[in-house]
Design an enzyme around this catalytic site. Structure first.
Site, short mmCIF file in Angstrom:
data_model
loop_
_atom_site.label_atom_id
_atom_site.label_comp_id
_atom_site.label_asym_id
_atom_site.label_seq_id
_atom_site.Cartn_x
_atom_site.Cartn_y
_atom_site.Cartn_z
N SER A 119 0.92 -1.15 -0.19
CA SER A 119 -0.03 -0.03 -0.05
C SER A 119 0.80 1.36 -0.04
O SER A 119 1.80 1.29 0.78
CB SER A 119 -0.89 -0.15 1.36
OG SER A 119 -1.59 1.29 1.48
N TYR A 138 -0.69 -1.34 10.61
CA TYR A 138 -0.76 -1.57 9.28
C TYR A 138 0.37 -0.93 8.47
O TYR A 138 0.62 -1.36 7.49
CB TYR A 138 -2.32 -1.24 9.07
CG TYR A 138 -2.59 -1.42 7.45
CD1 TYR A 138 -2.74 -2.86 7.04
CD2 TYR A 138 -2.54 -0.47 6.47
CE1 TYR A 138 -2.93 -3.02 5.71
CE2 TYR A 138 -2.96 -0.75 5.16
CZ TYR A 138 -3.22 -1.96 4.87
OH TYR A 138 -3.39 -2.02 3.47
P1 NAP Z 1 -10.14 -7.64 2.72
O1 NAP Z 1 -11.45 -7.61 1.75
O2 NAP Z 1 -10.27 -7.55 3.96
O3 NAP Z 1 -9.59 -9.03 2.38
C1 NAP Z 1 -8.66 -9.70 3.01
C2 NAP Z 1 -8.18 -10.98 2.77
O4 NAP Z 1 -7.29 -11.57 3.22
C3 NAP Z 1 -9.58 -12.00 3.14
O5 NAP Z 1 -9.82 -13.01 2.30
C4 NAP Z 1 -9.03 -12.37 4.44
O6 NAP Z 1 -9.66 -13.68 4.53
C5 NAP Z 1 -7.56 -12.74 4.14
N1 NAP Z 1 -6.73 -13.08 5.36
C6 NAP Z 1 -6.56 -12.19 6.40
N2 NAP Z 1 -5.82 -12.94 7.28
C7 NAP Z 1 -5.45 -14.20 6.72
C8 NAP Z 1 -4.68 -15.03 7.01
N3 NAP Z 1 -4.03 -15.18 8.31
N4 NAP Z 1 -4.58 -16.29 6.13
C9 NAP Z 1 -5.03 -16.11 4.98
N5 NAP Z 1 -5.93 -15.16 4.69
C10 NAP Z 1 -6.18 -14.16 5.65
O7 NAP Z 1 -9.00 -7.04 2.16
P2 NAP Z 1 -8.63 -6.27 0.71
O8 NAP Z 1 -8.88 -4.50 0.98
O9 NAP Z 1 -9.11 -7.17 -0.58
O10 NAP Z 1 -6.99 -6.26 0.64
C11 NAP Z 1 -6.24 -7.15 -0.31
C12 NAP Z 1 -4.86 -6.56 -0.07
O11 NAP Z 1 -4.93 -5.31 -0.71
C13 NAP Z 1 -4.32 -6.70 1.15
O12 NAP Z 1 -2.89 -6.60 1.24
C14 NAP Z 1 -4.26 -5.03 1.68
O13 NAP Z 1 -3.27 -4.73 2.36
C15 NAP Z 1 -4.04 -4.48 0.32
N6 NAP Z 1 -4.64 -3.24 0.17
C16 NAP Z 1 -6.11 -2.77 0.42
C17 NAP Z 1 -6.40 -1.51 -0.02
C18 NAP Z 1 -7.89 -1.24 0.08
O14 NAP Z 1 -8.25 0.09 -0.03
N7 NAP Z 1 -8.79 -1.94 0.22
C19 NAP Z 1 -5.45 -0.39 -0.01
C20 NAP Z 1 -4.02 -0.76 -0.14
C21 NAP Z 1 -3.71 -1.91 -0.10
P3 NAP Z 1 -11.04 -13.77 5.71
O15 NAP Z 1 -12.26 -13.57 4.82
O16 NAP Z 1 -10.98 -15.17 6.30
O17 NAP Z 1 -10.67 -12.69 6.84
#
Ligand code: NAP
Length: 215
Positions: A119, A138
């Site tokens: 990020s 984070y």
């Molecule tokens: P999200 O909707 O919260 O999804 C996160 C995923 O990670 C879920 O499937 C969750 O599973 C899984 N997870 C968490 N802990 C885990 C573990 N120990 N082992 C395996 N899976 C695990 O988040 P997202 O926004 O899609 O984020 C995806 C990536 O993009 C992340 O790396 C995040 O930091 C990055 N990112 C996101 C944003 C944003 O604006 N959304 C911005 C910058 C970067 P469960 O369903 O079981 O909890």
């Protein structure tokens, strides 16, 4: 057929990465820690489910044993809430555990690609230059992930494997209580671009849809 694994792919950006990699013609393993959620997402997308909790080395080792080849690894799983050790366990140590477990397979690929979902909030340059949210968990976890990415560049320098960090932008997912202004599909696009780089593509970079992100 090119084979990919996406961690944390039962929802959010990871699920969209799976869909887009399948649309690229890849054979995709959808990694999820929860069997029910993972199997449902895999059935909905046409991916193959593999149980993988990135904080559980036994689960990661067992996932690696189930794969017979791997060309693309997207380290996508992350959490945003919790104290610093808990968040680092998933967002940093989890990435190392998964990458190390999958490297033997990736080394056998002629076109290995690793994408670490980072990020721009983890950018040190960004922290100096502009106000970003204050976080002792984070935000530094993504800074550490960026440093880890660059260490793997060194480890992989004599291989054809490319490793890059991606920022998806601020996307509407559970990670931020659906406050983002981009769709998860838009966030997935940069990961897919880095996962499908040609052999002349870059390695050791940090990118979003606009181009290079400052470390
Ligand atoms: P999200 O909707 O919260 O999804 C996160 C995923 O990670 C879920 O499937 C969750 O599973 C899984 N997870 C968490 N802990 C885990 C573990 N120990 N082992 C395996 N899976 C695990 O988040 P997202 O926004 O899609 O984020 C995806 C990536 O993009 C992340 O790396 C995040 O930091 C990055 N990112 C996101 C944003 C944003 O604006 N959304 C911005 C910058 C970067 P469960 O369903 O079981 O909890």
């Amino acid at each position: 057929m090119t084979t990919a694994l996406v961690t944390g792919a039962n929802k959010g950006i990871g699920l969209e990465i799976v869909k887009q990699l399948i649309a690229e013609g890849m054979d995709v393993y959808l990694g999820a820690r929860d069997v029910e959620r993972g199997e449902k997402a895999a059935a909905d997308t046409g991916a193959r489910f593999v149980q993988i909790d990135v904080t559980d080395p036994a689960s990661v080792a067992s996932a690696a044993e189930k794969l017979d080849r791997l060309d693309v690894l997207v380290n996508n799983a992350a959490i945003s809430q919790g104290e610093i050790r808990e968040v680092f366990e998933t967002n940093v140590f989890g990435v190392i555990t998964v990458t190390d477990a999958m490297l033997p397979l990736l080394r056998q690929s002629k076109h290995g690609r690793i994408v670490n979902m980072s990020s721009s909030v983890g950018s040190l340059a960004g922290m100096v230059d502009s106000p970003s949210p204050t976080s002792f968990s984070y935000v530094p976890s993504k800074t550490a992930l960026n440093a880890v990415t660059l260490q793997y560049v060194r480890v992989l320098k004599d291989t054809s494997i490319k490793i890059n960090a991606a920022c998806p932008g601020y996307c509407r997912t559970d990670l931020n209580h659906n406050t983002g202004f981009r769709t998860p599909a838009q966030g997935a696009a940069i990961a897919v671009r880095l996962a499908t780089l040609g052999d002349d593509g870059p390695t050791g970079g940090f990118y979003d849809d606009e181009g290079v992100v400052a470390w």
